[in-house]
Enzyme design. Structure first.
Site, PDB file in Angstrom:
ATOM      1  N   LEU A  16     -37.273  49.232  46.600  1.00  0.00           N
ATOM      2  CA  LEU A  16     -37.232  50.200  47.841  1.00  0.00           C
ATOM      3  C   LEU A  16     -37.985  51.394  48.149  1.00  0.00           C
ATOM      4  O   LEU A  16     -37.848  51.709  49.159  1.00  0.00           O
ATOM      5  CB  LEU A  16     -35.845  50.722  46.687  1.00  0.00           C
ATOM      6  CG  LEU A  16     -34.359  49.649  47.803  1.00  0.00           C
ATOM      7  CD1 LEU A  16     -33.277  49.868  47.351  1.00  0.00           C
ATOM      8  CD2 LEU A  16     -34.307  48.565  49.184  1.00  0.00           C
ATOM      9  N   GLY A  17     -39.111  51.392  46.758  1.00  0.00           N
ATOM     10  CA  GLY A  17     -39.754  52.525  47.384  1.00  0.00           C
ATOM     11  C   GLY A  17     -39.281  53.554  46.545  1.00  0.00           C
ATOM     12  O   GLY A  17     -39.158  54.935  46.920  1.00  0.00           O
ATOM     13  N   LEU A  20     -42.799  56.012  45.652  1.00  0.00           N
ATOM     14  CA  LEU A  20     -43.220  56.777  47.545  1.00  0.00           C
ATOM     15  C   LEU A  20     -41.652  58.109  47.296  1.00  0.00           C
ATOM     16  O   LEU A  20     -42.742  58.990  48.055  1.00  0.00           O
ATOM     17  CB  LEU A  20     -43.074  55.963  48.787  1.00  0.00           C
ATOM     18  CG  LEU A  20     -43.706  55.411  48.361  1.00  0.00           C
ATOM     19  CD1 LEU A  20     -44.303  53.704  49.586  1.00  0.00           C
ATOM     20  CD2 LEU A  20     -45.701  55.750  48.238  1.00  0.00           C
ATOM     21  N   ASP A  72     -47.058  53.449  40.104  1.00  0.00           N
ATOM     22  CA  ASP A  72     -46.491  54.364  40.686  1.00  0.00           C
ATOM     23  C   ASP A  72     -47.186  55.893  40.527  1.00  0.00           C
ATOM     24  O   ASP A  72     -47.217  56.508  41.070  1.00  0.00           O
ATOM     25  CB  ASP A  72     -44.573  54.200  40.262  1.00  0.00           C
ATOM     26  CG  ASP A  72     -43.902  53.507  41.248  1.00  0.00           C
ATOM     27  OD1 ASP A  72     -44.510  53.430  42.267  1.00  0.00           O
ATOM     28  OD2 ASP A  72     -42.781  53.487  41.024  1.00  0.00           O
ATOM     29  N   GLU A 143     -38.697  59.134  37.596  1.00  0.00           N
ATOM     30  CA  GLU A 143     -37.507  58.446  38.435  1.00  0.00           C
ATOM     31  C   GLU A 143     -37.223  57.161  37.305  1.00  0.00           C
ATOM     32  O   GLU A 143     -37.982  56.465  36.525  1.00  0.00           O
ATOM     33  CB  GLU A 143     -38.955  57.579  39.107  1.00  0.00           C
ATOM     34  CG  GLU A 143     -38.774  56.414  40.346  1.00  0.00           C
ATOM     35  CD  GLU A 143     -40.358  56.204  40.205  1.00  0.00           C
ATOM     36  OE1 GLU A 143     -41.172  56.112  40.669  1.00  0.00           O
ATOM     37  OE2 GLU A 143     -39.799  54.647  40.617  1.00  0.00           O
ATOM     38  N   ILE A 151     -28.912  45.638  32.802  1.00  0.00           N
ATOM     39  CA  ILE A 151     -29.011  46.312  30.729  1.00  0.00           C
ATOM     40  C   ILE A 151     -30.032  46.515  30.839  1.00  0.00           C
ATOM     41  O   ILE A 151     -29.743  47.667  29.527  1.00  0.00           O
ATOM     42  CB  ILE A 151     -28.481  44.630  30.006  1.00  0.00           C
ATOM     43  CG1 ILE A 151     -27.192  43.868  30.523  1.00  0.00           C
ATOM     44  CG2 ILE A 151     -28.627  44.649  28.742  1.00  0.00           C
ATOM     45  CD1 ILE A 151     -27.047  41.979  30.196  1.00  0.00           C
ATOM     46  N   PRO A 193     -22.900  47.552  50.096  1.00  0.00           N
ATOM     47  CA  PRO A 193     -23.730  47.560  48.522  1.00  0.00           C
ATOM     48  C   PRO A 193     -24.001  48.546  48.120  1.00  0.00           C
ATOM     49  O   PRO A 193     -23.797  48.956  46.904  1.00  0.00           O
ATOM     50  CB  PRO A 193     -25.487  46.924  49.386  1.00  0.00           C
ATOM     51  CG  PRO A 193     -24.805  45.690  50.432  1.00  0.00           C
ATOM     52  CD  PRO A 193     -23.721  46.788  50.734  1.00  0.00           C
ATOM     53  N   CYS A 383     -65.921  47.883  38.172  1.00  0.00           N
ATOM     54  CA  CYS A 383     -66.099  47.344  37.905  1.00  0.00           C
ATOM     55  C   CYS A 383     -66.816  45.677  37.098  1.00  0.00           C
ATOM     56  O   CYS A 383     -67.483  45.141  37.171  1.00  0.00           O
ATOM     57  CB  CYS A 383     -64.573  47.474  37.015  1.00  0.00           C
ATOM     58  SG  CYS A 383     -64.417  47.420  34.829  1.00  0.00           S
ATOM     59  N   MET A 386     -69.284  45.100  40.101  1.00  0.00           N
ATOM     60  CA  MET A 386     -71.002  45.734  39.481  1.00  0.00           C
ATOM     61  C   MET A 386     -70.917  44.473  38.833  1.00  0.00           C
ATOM     62  O   MET A 386     -72.098  43.465  38.124  1.00  0.00           O
ATOM     63  CB  MET A 386     -70.243  46.423  38.953  1.00  0.00           C
ATOM     64  CG  MET A 386     -71.959  47.296  38.015  1.00  0.00           C
ATOM     65  SD  MET A 386     -71.944  48.717  37.330  1.00  0.00           S
ATOM     66  CE  MET A 386     -72.404  47.874  35.757  1.00  0.00           C
ATOM     67  N   HIS A 520     -63.544  52.546  38.209  1.00  0.00           N
ATOM     68  CA  HIS A 520     -62.554  52.690  39.133  1.00  0.00           C
ATOM     69  C   HIS A 520     -62.448  53.724  39.707  1.00  0.00           C
ATOM     70  O   HIS A 520     -61.479  54.600  39.905  1.00  0.00           O
ATOM     71  CB  HIS A 520     -61.042  52.134  38.566  1.00  0.00           C
ATOM     72  CG  HIS A 520     -61.102  50.636  37.645  1.00  0.00           C
ATOM     73  ND1 HIS A 520     -61.023  49.223  38.896  1.00  0.00           N
ATOM     74  CD2 HIS A 520     -61.799  50.640  36.591  1.00  0.00           C
ATOM     75  CE1 HIS A 520     -60.876  48.761  37.526  1.00  0.00           C
ATOM     76  NE2 HIS A 520     -61.882  48.953  36.597  1.00  0.00           N
ATOM     77  N   GLU A 522     -61.572  53.903  43.224  1.00  0.00           N
ATOM     78  CA  GLU A 522     -59.603  53.705  43.368  1.00  0.00           C
ATOM     79  C   GLU A 522     -59.082  54.674  42.745  1.00  0.00           C
ATOM     80  O   GLU A 522     -57.923  55.613  43.474  1.00  0.00           O
ATOM     81  CB  GLU A 522     -59.501  52.661  43.503  1.00  0.00           C
ATOM     82  CG  GLU A 522     -58.875  52.034  42.329  1.00  0.00           C
ATOM     83  CD  GLU A 522     -60.311  50.915  41.319  1.00  0.00           C
ATOM     84  OE1 GLU A 522     -61.233  51.282  41.955  1.00  0.00           O
ATOM     85  OE2 GLU A 522     -59.976  50.201  41.142  1.00  0.00           O
TER      86      GLU A 522
HETATM   87  N1  GLN Z   1     -63.134  41.855  32.627  1.00  0.00           N
HETATM   88  C1  GLN Z   1     -64.365  42.708  32.261  1.00  0.00           C
HETATM   89  C2  GLN Z   1     -64.424  43.621  31.083  1.00  0.00           C
HETATM   90  O1  GLN Z   1     -63.396  43.572  30.551  1.00  0.00           O
HETATM   91  C3  GLN Z   1     -63.868  43.933  33.928  1.00  0.00           C
HETATM   92  C4  GLN Z   1     -62.928  44.826  33.602  1.00  0.00           C
HETATM   93  C5  GLN Z   1     -62.430  45.136  34.560  1.00  0.00           C
HETATM   94  O2  GLN Z   1     -62.546  44.930  36.457  1.00  0.00           O
HETATM   95  N2  GLN Z   1     -61.401  46.178  35.445  1.00  0.00           N
HETATM   96  O3  GLN Z   1     -65.045  44.487  31.257  1.00  0.00           O
END
Ligand code: GLN
Length: 562
Positions: A16-17, A20, A72, A143, A151, A193, A383, A386, A520, A522
């Site tokens: 349900l979010g 967020l 989350d 949360e 359960i 509900p 990762c 690359m 990473h 991101e």
């Molecule tokens: N499988 C690769 C490693 O363990 C890359 C891992 C990933 O992309 N997070 O190094």
């Protein structure tokens, strides 16, 4: 001021979010001058989601301190713009782990160890740890994962029930997020509900103070009155959590409802007026991009967008920074090879190969990367992405035909990506390499590490800094034995660990934009603070001559996650 607690439970069904909603409420309270943190309590038995299949659990979000956590937490960081840590996520598995360790040590002095009080006390201690230290937040939102009635969630609900009297009524608030479906045939919203879900909560001793109703369209005053009546809450404590086009609109919708104001009043928070300018600007920018860009994500989990949550958000942030809506094209790497790559990737302004584990789909990723390199399509490899870019270059430019990663072929001659024994010796002291390979739960390089950036590189142009910190989650590394050869062939190692032992970023100079990073990025992108690598990748993709959306006026909206 003592930290005030807000407990968020979910009713009727999952997804349900709650995450967020919690993050949006937190962001609104921040705009009122309060400091906020958020914690997620997950009722499943895994100690953390690190070992769970992304198909089941979605993305594993990694914090600076190296915790593998629920996705989350990514929302919490993106909305609050404060780093989360391992304190901010726990599971039943982690709680039981700790209780059993104490029992084995004899900490319970021969007592019978029980769910109440031992497990619930452990949960309460975890929740209360948020309010410890000099920088205790004004507000801690907690949360509870899962749905009321599960359960496995009971010990958590019992713990928050007890905390209400431990902390005092004025210091706690219970918010219940529930579904209020709209029945087209009846032409009305249905509250049954919600009534059942609140009954379930009441049966375990929790009276919600606020009901937050997830709904397709806003609910009428009459409906709010009905919900208030059946659920014993004030009529002005029933709020709509309406579906939105873009997730960054949620705080604004909540504000319009008066949700955060009610929370502030009920908790007697010293809140100022909300300052929503940045959120309004963000919502406007998301809704009205000046152009579009099309990005292919070549990966294994393409059917499940939850598996790439932070990645989608980082791309959206980069789109906003470049005034472009990002159209994501998911390409299943298992279906791509050198022959099919041109058709599968045609029209994409940029190609992104995200992280991943295991050999399945790897050759397709390598084929997509070859296409990006040879056809000058902007490329970002993250990762595993690359690592595949290094393998592709070693095979097709440096002539190392059987180049591979030790993860996929431990017998190949040229392990350009390998398990770095020295690194693991350093990290784990006396563990044998084979133990590390079998101990899937604890052998990874996790969390934030510094990275030196070489001047005159695309990485430097993006970061404009010589030292950055990025988050990792991987076992394998670039093999430095191939650094010289690949450099001679034109690869640039533009980011390395401060002691030069680990390659963190590689790039190709004779290409519009081709960058791979072992970390990473991101995880560190924020809507108000886009990650530099994503920003520059999207900029390059937007200017790429092959992009099918080039020159087209903006029509469709970006595929934003919701
Ligand atoms: N499988 C690769 C490693 O363990 C890359 C891992 C990933 O992309 N997070 O190094």
């Amino acid at each position: 001021m003592k930290t005030k607690y807000i407990f968020v439970t979910g009713g009727v069904l999952s997804s349900l979010g709650k995450g967020l909603a919690s993050a949006s409420l937190g962001a609104l309270l921040q705009t009122r001058g309060l400091s906020v943190t958020i914690q997620k309590l997950d009722p499943y038995i895994n100690v953390d989601p690190g070992t769970m299949n992304p198909f089941q659990h979605g993305e594993v979000f990694v914090t600076d301190d190296g915790a593998e956590t629920d996705l989350d937490l990514g929302h919490y960081e993106r909305y609050l713009n404060v780093p989360m840590s391992r304190k901010n996520n726990t599971t039943s598995g982690a709680i039981y782990n700790s209780v059993i360790a104490k029992e084995r040590r004899g900490d319970y002095l021969g007592g019978t160890v029980q769910v109440i009080p031992h497990v619930t006390d452990e949960i309460k201690a975890t929740v209360l740890s948020l309010a410890e230290g000099d920088n205790a937040p004004d507000v801690a939102i907690v949360e509870i994962g899962g749905t009321v009635g599960d359960i496995e969630g009971l010990p958590f609900l019992e713990a928050i029930r007890q905390l209400r009297s431990d902390l005092g009524r004025d210091n706690c608030l219970n918010i219940h997020l529930t579904l209020v479906p709209y029945l087209r045939s009846a032409g009305e919203h249905k509250t049954k509900p919600t009534q059942h879900s609140v009954k379930e909560l009441l049966s375990i001793g929790i009276q919600p103070d606020i009901i937050l109703c997830r709904c397709e369209r806003s609910i009428s005053e009459e409906m709010r009155r009905k919900i208030a009546l059946f659920c014993n809450v004030d009529q002005d404590a029933v709020f709509a959590d309406v579906d939105v086009e873009n997730i960054y609109e949620v705080p604004l919708k909540f504000y319009e409802e008066g949700f955060d104001q009610k929370v502030a009043i009920m908790l007697r928070l010293p809140a100022r007026n909300a300052h929503l300018e940045v959120w309004k600007k963000l919502a406007r920018d998301c809704a009205e991009p000046a152009g579009r860009v099309s990005i292919a994500i070549v990966g294994k989990y393409v059917e499940l967008k939850e598996a790439y949550k932070s990645l989608h958000e980082a791309l959206n942030h980069a789109g906003v920074a470049n005034s472009a809506g990002v159209d994501l094209v998911y390409v299943n790497s298992e279906t791509v090879d050198d022959l099919s790559a041109p058709a599968a990737l045609k029209g994409c302004g940029g190609i992104l190969v995200p992280g991943g584990f295991g050999y399945r789909g790897v050759e397709g990723k390598i084929a997509a990367i070859r296409y990006a390199r040879e056809k000058n399509v902007p490329f970002l490899g993250i990762c595993l992405g690359m690592q595949c870019a290094v393998i592709e270059f070693a095979r097709h430019v440096a002539g190392l035909d059987d180049a591979n990663s030790e993860e996929f072929n431990s017998l190949c001659e040229h392990k350009v990506i390998y398990l770095m024994t020295e690194w693991y010796d350093f990290r784990t002291k006396n563990l044998e390499k084979r133990d590390l390979e079998s101990d899937k739960g604890g052998s990874m390089r996790l969390g934030a590490y510094p990275c030196k950036i070489l001047p005159d590189t695309k990485a430097f142009v993006a970061y404009k800094k010589t030292l950055v910190e990025e988050r990792h989650r991987h076992r394998y590394e670039f093999n430095n034995a191939y650094k010289e050869l690949l450099s001679e062939k034109g690869m640039i190692f533009s980011g390395v660990s401060p002691d030069d032992s680990l390659v963190e970023i590689m790039e190709l100079p004779d290409h519009p934009w081709f960058v791979g990073c072992q970390f990473h990025p991101e995880f560190k992108s924020r809507p108000m603070e886009v990650h530099p690598l994503f920003r520059d990748f999207i900029r390059a993709a937007k200017n790429s001559p092959g992009d099918r959306t080039r020159g087209k006026p903006d029509g469709r909206r970006s595929e934003t996650s919701s």
